[in-house]
Write a protein that holds these residues in place. Sequence first.
Motif, mmCIF file in Angstrom:
data_model
loop_
_atom_site.group_PDB
_atom_site.id
_atom_site.type_symbol
_atom_site.label_atom_id
_atom_site.label_comp_id
_atom_site.label_asym_id
_atom_site.label_seq_id
_atom_site.Cartn_x
_atom_site.Cartn_y
_atom_site.Cartn_z
ATOM 1 N N ILE A 66 7.742 1.313 -6.643
ATOM 2 C CA ILE A 66 6.373 1.053 -7.928
ATOM 3 C C ILE A 66 5.638 -0.100 -8.628
ATOM 4 O O ILE A 66 4.679 0.154 -7.663
ATOM 5 N N LEU A 67 5.705 -0.836 -7.268
ATOM 6 C CA LEU A 67 5.130 -2.008 -6.596
ATOM 7 C C LEU A 67 4.202 -1.459 -5.870
ATOM 8 O O LEU A 67 2.875 -1.960 -6.059
ATOM 9 N N ARG A 68 4.643 -1.014 -4.859
ATOM 10 C CA ARG A 68 3.969 -0.847 -3.679
ATOM 11 C C ARG A 68 2.890 0.359 -4.559
ATOM 12 O O ARG A 68 2.362 0.518 -3.931
ATOM 13 N N SER A 69 3.128 1.042 -4.469
ATOM 14 C CA SER A 69 2.575 2.146 -5.466
ATOM 15 C C SER A 69 1.078 1.341 -6.064
ATOM 16 O O SER A 69 -0.917 1.905 -5.872
ATOM 17 N N ALA A 70 0.921 0.584 -7.258
ATOM 18 C CA ALA A 70 0.213 0.164 -7.916
ATOM 19 C C ALA A 70 -0.394 -0.707 -6.129
ATOM 20 O O ALA A 70 -1.583 -0.813 -7.066
ATOM 21 N N LEU A 71 0.230 -1.692 -6.306
ATOM 22 C CA LEU A 71 -0.082 -1.903 -4.346
ATOM 23 C C LEU A 71 -1.567 -1.108 -4.075
ATOM 24 O O LEU A 71 -2.330 -1.841 -3.505
ATOM 25 N N TRP A 72 -0.975 0.390 -3.009
ATOM 26 C CA TRP A 72 -1.984 0.330 -3.010
ATOM 27 C C TRP A 72 -2.680 1.542 -3.740
ATOM 28 O O TRP A 72 -3.975 1.737 -3.097
ATOM 29 N N ARG A 73 -2.398 1.964 -5.047
ATOM 30 C CA ARG A 73 -3.797 2.401 -5.674
ATOM 31 C C ARG A 73 -5.072 0.910 -6.042
ATOM 32 O O ARG A 73 -6.082 1.485 -5.903
ATOM 33 N N TRP A 74 -3.997 -0.257 -6.186
ATOM 34 C CA TRP A 74 -4.605 -0.930 -6.290
ATOM 35 C C TRP A 74 -6.490 -1.572 -5.146
ATOM 36 O O TRP A 74 -7.124 -1.292 -5.345
ATOM 37 N N LYS A 75 -5.919 -1.343 -3.734
ATOM 38 C CA LYS A 75 -6.442 -1.684 -2.910
ATOM 39 C C LYS A 75 -6.992 -0.843 -2.003
ATOM 40 O O LYS A 75 -7.332 -1.277 -0.930
ATOM 41 N N GLY A 76 -6.119 0.201 -2.209
ATOM 42 C CA GLY A 76 -6.482 1.487 -1.519
ATOM 43 C C GLY A 76 -5.977 1.384 0.172
ATOM 44 O O GLY A 76 -6.195 2.416 1.077
ATOM 45 N N ASP A 77 -4.587 0.598 0.527
ATOM 46 C CA ASP A 77 -4.121 0.494 1.775
ATOM 47 C C ASP A 77 -2.671 0.412 1.889
ATOM 48 O O ASP A 77 -2.097 -0.100 1.462
ATOM 49 N N LEU A 78 -2.146 1.660 2.837
ATOM 50 C CA LEU A 78 -0.379 2.060 2.366
ATOM 51 C C LEU A 78 0.324 0.713 3.309
ATOM 52 O O LEU A 78 1.016 0.194 2.697
ATOM 53 N N SER A 79 -0.584 0.146 4.508
ATOM 54 C CA SER A 79 0.593 -0.358 5.261
ATOM 55 C C SER A 79 0.353 -2.089 4.440
ATOM 56 O O SER A 79 1.509 -2.612 4.515
ATOM 57 N N TRP A 80 -0.689 -2.627 4.301
ATOM 58 C CA TRP A 80 -0.844 -3.447 3.445
ATOM 59 C C TRP A 80 0.175 -3.651 1.663
ATOM 60 O O TRP A 80 0.751 -4.396 1.826
ATOM 61 N N ALA A 81 -0.038 -2.522 1.241
ATOM 62 C CA ALA A 81 0.744 -2.316 -0.096
ATOM 63 C C ALA A 81 2.192 -2.227 0.521
ATOM 64 O O ALA A 81 3.049 -3.362 -0.247
ATOM 65 N N THR A 82 2.839 -1.703 1.294
ATOM 66 C CA THR A 82 4.577 -1.317 1.818
ATOM 67 C C THR A 82 4.862 -2.940 2.912
ATOM 68 O O THR A 82 6.208 -3.513 2.171
ATOM 69 N N HIS A 83 3.836 -3.628 3.704
ATOM 70 C CA HIS A 83 3.914 -4.802 3.375
ATOM 71 C C HIS A 83 4.629 -6.083 2.605
ATOM 72 O O HIS A 83 5.445 -6.252 2.745
ATOM 73 N N LYS A 84 3.431 -5.811 1.154
ATOM 74 C CA LYS A 84 3.339 -7.101 1.038
ATOM 75 C C LYS A 84 5.163 -6.006 -0.741
ATOM 76 O O LYS A 84 6.028 -7.142 -0.369
ATOM 77 N N ALA A 85 5.514 -5.066 -0.753
ATOM 78 C CA ALA A 85 6.452 -4.409 -1.239
ATOM 79 C C ALA A 85 7.702 -5.226 -0.095
ATOM 80 O O ALA A 85 8.810 -5.750 -1.333
ATOM 81 N N ALA A 86 7.602 -4.798 1.108
ATOM 82 C CA ALA A 86 8.930 -5.008 2.100
ATOM 83 C C ALA A 86 9.194 -6.500 2.119
ATOM 84 O O ALA A 86 10.398 -6.221 1.892
ATOM 85 N N ASN A 87 8.140 -7.042 1.599
ATOM 86 C CA ASN A 87 8.406 -8.827 2.027
ATOM 87 C C ASN A 87 9.058 -9.303 0.328
ATOM 88 O O ASN A 87 10.229 -10.078 0.675
ATOM 89 N N PHE A 88 8.715 -8.549 -0.424
ATOM 90 C CA PHE A 88 9.373 -8.296 -1.466
ATOM 91 C C PHE A 88 10.855 -7.793 -1.684
ATOM 92 O O PHE A 88 11.736 -9.128 -1.966
ATOM 93 N N GLY A 89 10.963 -7.166 -0.778
ATOM 94 C CA GLY A 89 13.248 -6.630 -0.322
ATOM 95 C C GLY A 89 13.181 -8.194 -0.139
ATOM 96 O O GLY A 89 14.376 -7.598 -0.010
ATOM 97 N N ALA A 90 12.754 -8.221 0.780
ATOM 98 C CA ALA A 90 13.448 -8.999 2.036
ATOM 99 C C ALA A 90 13.579 -10.895 1.592
ATOM 100 O O ALA A 90 14.794 -10.270 1.820
#
Length: 270
Positions: A66-90
């Motif tokens: 859900i966080l990644r989808s929100a960040l992706w919608r905000w920035k329009g950058d899937l890799s950036w959104a995944t990186h941020k969400a993955a950092n939260f996961g890690a």
Amino acid sequence: MAEFAMAIAGPIASIVIGAVFYLIYSWGGDYLPVPLTEVLWYLAFINWVLAAFNLIPAYPLDGGRILRSALWRWKGDLSWATHKAANFGAGFGLVLILLGVVHLLAGNLVGGIWHAILGLFLRSAAQMSYQQVLMQESFEDVPVLQLIKQPPVTVSPQISIQELIDDYVYSYHFKMFPVVEGDRLLGCVTTRAVKEIPREQWSTTRVDSIIVDCAQTHAVDPHTPVTKALNHMKKNDLSRLMVVEDGRVKGIVSLKDILKAFSTRRELEE
């Protein structure tokens, strides 16, 4: 929005199921046996705990998606959104590992091991998910033709199994070889098929007697996207694929080649 809907569906389902069990527990408490009401309460509680845990914004949990989808919608950058969400996961995985250590020091062996394993799993899953997105972006619309090694190592159908083992398997250490006559692909021979032949018959048995039709499982078209070839390897538990066009082997693409190309591309892109 599609990812958000898919991610939120799991927690909502757990909440609804928990509510159903709780309503049955509440309304039937005076009529149902005590053991059954305790089971109903436990099932309601477990489903709510599961929903709450999945809503933690730690990728690849549902909350992280859900966080990644929100960040992706905000920035329009899937890799950036995944990186941020993955950092939260890690980061959340690290918290679970530390919590496991605390439990172990307190004498709670089972709880400590459980938290540590769950934390390690989350950290690994987050990193793998991010790498998968990067690989999809790096190889978007890239055909396997760009990664093949030429010329491919092929074998003749007339050689013996012993020659196959001595001159090819022990030299190249592959588990599958294309069998070619002239420039036409006849099939392939695998070490698995070789093992079905008694060793004493290897010198008198020719390769053409153990050829298998592998066009569907071990071959792809030269224009197949690299990401699709990777999925094909994973689905069929393979590390190498023949690249075939019009019945002719153009080359071989291996998992090692793809990972090496991915590493080079990432190094240049960074």
